[in-house]
Design a protein around this motif. Structure first.
Motif, short mmCIF file in Angstrom:
data_model
loop_
_atom_site.label_atom_id
_atom_site.label_comp_id
_atom_site.label_asym_id
_atom_site.label_seq_id
_atom_site.Cartn_x
_atom_site.Cartn_y
_atom_site.Cartn_z
N GLY A 232 26.43 -78.47 -13.32
CA GLY A 232 25.55 -78.06 -12.23
C GLY A 232 25.24 -76.58 -12.12
O GLY A 232 24.97 -76.08 -11.03
N HIS A 233 25.28 -75.85 -13.22
CA HIS A 233 24.93 -74.43 -13.16
C HIS A 233 23.43 -74.27 -12.87
O HIS A 233 22.59 -75.01 -13.37
CB HIS A 233 25.25 -73.73 -14.48
N GLU A 234 23.10 -73.25 -12.07
CA GLU A 234 21.71 -72.88 -11.89
C GLU A 234 21.22 -72.21 -13.18
O GLU A 234 21.97 -71.50 -13.83
CB GLU A 234 21.56 -71.91 -10.73
N TYR A 235 19.96 -72.44 -13.50
CA TYR A 235 19.44 -71.85 -14.74
C TYR A 235 17.94 -71.57 -14.62
O TYR A 235 17.26 -72.11 -13.75
CB TYR A 235 19.72 -72.78 -15.93
N ALA A 236 17.47 -70.71 -15.50
CA ALA A 236 16.06 -70.33 -15.51
C ALA A 236 15.65 -70.06 -16.95
O ALA A 236 16.49 -69.86 -17.83
CB ALA A 236 15.82 -69.10 -14.64
N LEU A 237 14.34 -70.03 -17.19
CA LEU A 237 13.78 -69.76 -18.51
C LEU A 237 12.84 -68.56 -18.42
O LEU A 237 12.00 -68.48 -17.51
CB LEU A 237 13.01 -70.97 -19.03
N SER A 238 12.99 -67.64 -19.34
CA SER A 238 12.14 -66.45 -19.37
C SER A 238 11.81 -66.10 -20.82
O SER A 238 12.29 -66.75 -21.75
CB SER A 238 12.84 -65.26 -18.69
N PHE A 239 10.98 -65.07 -21.01
CA PHE A 239 10.45 -64.76 -22.33
C PHE A 239 10.54 -63.27 -22.62
O PHE A 239 10.33 -62.44 -21.75
CB PHE A 239 9.00 -65.25 -22.45
N GLN A 240 10.82 -62.97 -23.88
CA GLN A 240 11.03 -61.58 -24.29
C GLN A 240 10.20 -61.25 -25.52
O GLN A 240 9.54 -62.11 -26.10
CB GLN A 240 12.51 -61.34 -24.59
N ALA A 241 10.26 -59.96 -25.92
CA ALA A 241 9.67 -59.48 -27.18
C ALA A 241 8.16 -59.59 -27.22
O ALA A 241 7.58 -59.99 -28.22
CB ALA A 241 10.29 -60.21 -28.38
N ASP A 242 7.50 -59.25 -26.12
CA ASP A 242 6.03 -59.23 -26.12
C ASP A 242 5.57 -57.83 -26.56
O ASP A 242 5.92 -56.83 -25.95
CB ASP A 242 5.48 -59.58 -24.74
N VAL A 243 4.79 -57.81 -27.63
CA VAL A 243 4.31 -56.54 -28.18
C VAL A 243 2.83 -56.67 -28.48
O VAL A 243 2.32 -57.76 -28.71
CB VAL A 243 5.06 -56.16 -29.48
N GLY A 244 2.15 -55.53 -28.49
CA GLY A 244 0.74 -55.52 -28.85
C GLY A 244 -0.17 -55.69 -27.64
O GLY A 244 0.24 -56.14 -26.57
N PRO A 245 -1.46 -55.36 -27.83
CA PRO A 245 -2.42 -55.33 -26.71
C PRO A 245 -3.03 -56.69 -26.40
O PRO A 245 -4.24 -56.88 -26.41
CB PRO A 245 -3.49 -54.35 -27.24
N VAL A 246 -2.18 -57.70 -26.13
CA VAL A 246 -2.66 -59.02 -25.76
C VAL A 246 -1.83 -59.52 -24.57
O VAL A 246 -0.76 -59.00 -24.29
CB VAL A 246 -2.55 -60.03 -26.94
N ALA A 247 -2.34 -60.55 -23.88
CA ALA A 247 -1.60 -61.14 -22.77
C ALA A 247 -0.56 -62.11 -23.32
O ALA A 247 -0.85 -62.92 -24.20
CB ALA A 247 -2.57 -61.89 -21.85
N TRP A 248 0.68 -62.04 -22.78
CA TRP A 248 1.78 -62.83 -23.29
C TRP A 248 2.31 -63.79 -22.24
O TRP A 248 2.15 -63.58 -21.03
CB TRP A 248 2.93 -61.91 -23.74
N GLN A 249 2.96 -64.86 -22.71
CA GLN A 249 3.59 -65.84 -21.83
C GLN A 249 4.71 -65.18 -21.03
O GLN A 249 5.51 -64.42 -21.55
CB GLN A 249 4.16 -66.99 -22.68
N GLY A 250 4.76 -65.48 -19.75
CA GLY A 250 5.82 -64.99 -18.89
C GLY A 250 6.54 -66.14 -18.23
O GLY A 250 6.28 -67.30 -18.55
#
Length: 378
Positions: A232-250
């Motif tokens: 029963g741990h609380e958890y979340a998902l996130s995203f890293q390593a966005d580089v360059g002049p474009v829109a990235w997933q968050g």
């Protein structure tokens, strides 16, 4: 009875600069790949971005020892995998592994030439990205097939593809074991309050909106791992390593860490859910950058679950994934045949000279006839 001809397992991955001198060429190859990032005047702009980023990235690699350990870890993983495969699948033994990195050596060309020299006929393209994306597995496969054609080796091997394996029970167990190991860093009195933050490499929003399955497969892995752990741990998902002049997933991992600190959460375990070995994203971005962010945000108890690397449980998982693939009679996963809704790559989801027949679904067209399996003349 042992097969006299070796079965080749091509382990496809991004690769990483093994020395500081390799950093700029690595970045240049990355930013010139239109299957990941599409830029106007890509040849010029991609090279310009790589040159500008190289000094900073060199400093990051210098801080973790001067280069990426990805080659060493993948070599150890390959060695442990084939040792286990020879026992699990004697009918297709001996098994040999070959590294095919997308942006550094050893390249697809080097892997294919060595396979030909070794007398390999039956080959498996084994993506080292557990979750499928056109930018990773898809790009690596396209490069492998292009290279085979260019070298005149298009008919030299009978191919099948392990295109995704994040739902395989052995992989889920291996990742759950690493999460449990990470939780062991927290005192028992606070372990129930730990937030498990899964962090994955981000993708350009354009790719996700096109229908790339990566996001849903990463989320499914998180769900499966947490179900395996229980508790029963609380958890979340996130995203890293966005580089360059474009829109990235968050959302970005950094922003989630800051938000958790702002909410008074003091115990956070970060899990690189797509990273099967340590490299810059774990050793620098998580262990150094995100640890500093956590401290600033008031997260006083911040740890990372270890990467699988050459853990025997993970090596067992790699071997089980390949063994199941060799035995199941399919040339790829069922999902591999379904192209993204916005796909514009005519060769996407192709298997060169397939050992087993498979079908592709092309957006806006009737389903293609089955591609014939190659008939061996042995």
């Amino acid at each position: 009875m042992v097969n006299q001809e070796p079965t080749g397992i091509v382990m496809m991955n991004l690769g990483g600069p093994r020395s500081l001198d390799d950093v700029e060429p690595f970045l240049r190859n990355l930013f010139l790949d239109r299957e990941i990032i599409q830029l106007p005047l890509q040849e010029r702009l991609g090279a310009f971005i790589a040159k500008r980023r190289a000094p900073k990235v060199r400093g990051l690699y210098e801080a973790i020892g001067g280069g990426s350990p990805l080659y060493d870890w993948t070599t150890r993983q390959g060695r442990g995998m084939v040792e286990r495969l020879d026992v699990l699948c004697p009918e297709t033994a001996p098994h040999r592994f070959y590294l095919a990195f997308r942006y550094t050596d050893p390249s697809s060309e080097q892997a294919l030439r060595q396979m030909a020299a070794d007398g390999v006929r039956r080959a498996v393209a084994f993506s080292q990205y557990p979750q499928y994306s056109c930018t990773t597995t898809g790009s690596s496969l396209n490069e492998l097939w292009r290279t085979a054609r260019r070298l005149g080796l298009a008919e030299s091997f009978e191919w099948s593809v392990i295109d995704r394996w994040s739902a395989h029970p052995a992989f889920v167990r291996a990742m759950a074991a690493k999460v449990r190991e990470g939780l062991g860093h927290f005192h028992e009195s606070v372990r129930g309050d730990v937030v498990v933050l899964f962090s994955a490499h981000s993708l350009p929003r354009r790719v996700i909106d096109r229908g790339d399955p990566y996001l849903q497969e990463v989320a499914a892995t998180v769900h499966d791992v947490m179900r395996e752990i229980g508790g029963g741990h609380e958890y979340a998902l996130s995203f890293q390593a966005d580089v360059g002049p474009v829109a990235w997933q968050g959302p970005s991992t950094e922003s989630v860490i800051r938000a958790l600190g702002g909410q008074g959460r003091r115990h956070v375990l970060i899990v690189g859910i797509i990273f099967t070995s340590d490299h810059l994203d774990t050793l620098s971005e998580i262990d150094i950058e995100f640890a500093e962010v956590a401290e600033q945000a008031g997260v006083t108890d911040f740890h990372r679950a270890p990467a699988p690397n050459d853990d025997p449980v993970f090596l067992d998982a790699l071997a089980e994934v390949v063994a199941d693939h060799l035995r199941d009679g399919r040339g790829c996963s069922r999902q591999f045949t379904l192209r993204c809704a916005g796909c514009d790559n005519a060769r996407c989801r192709e298997i060169l000279n397939p050992a087993r027949a498979h079908r592709r679904t092309d957006p806006g067209t009737e389903r293609q006839p089955a591609l014939p399996a190659h008939r061996s003349t042995r």
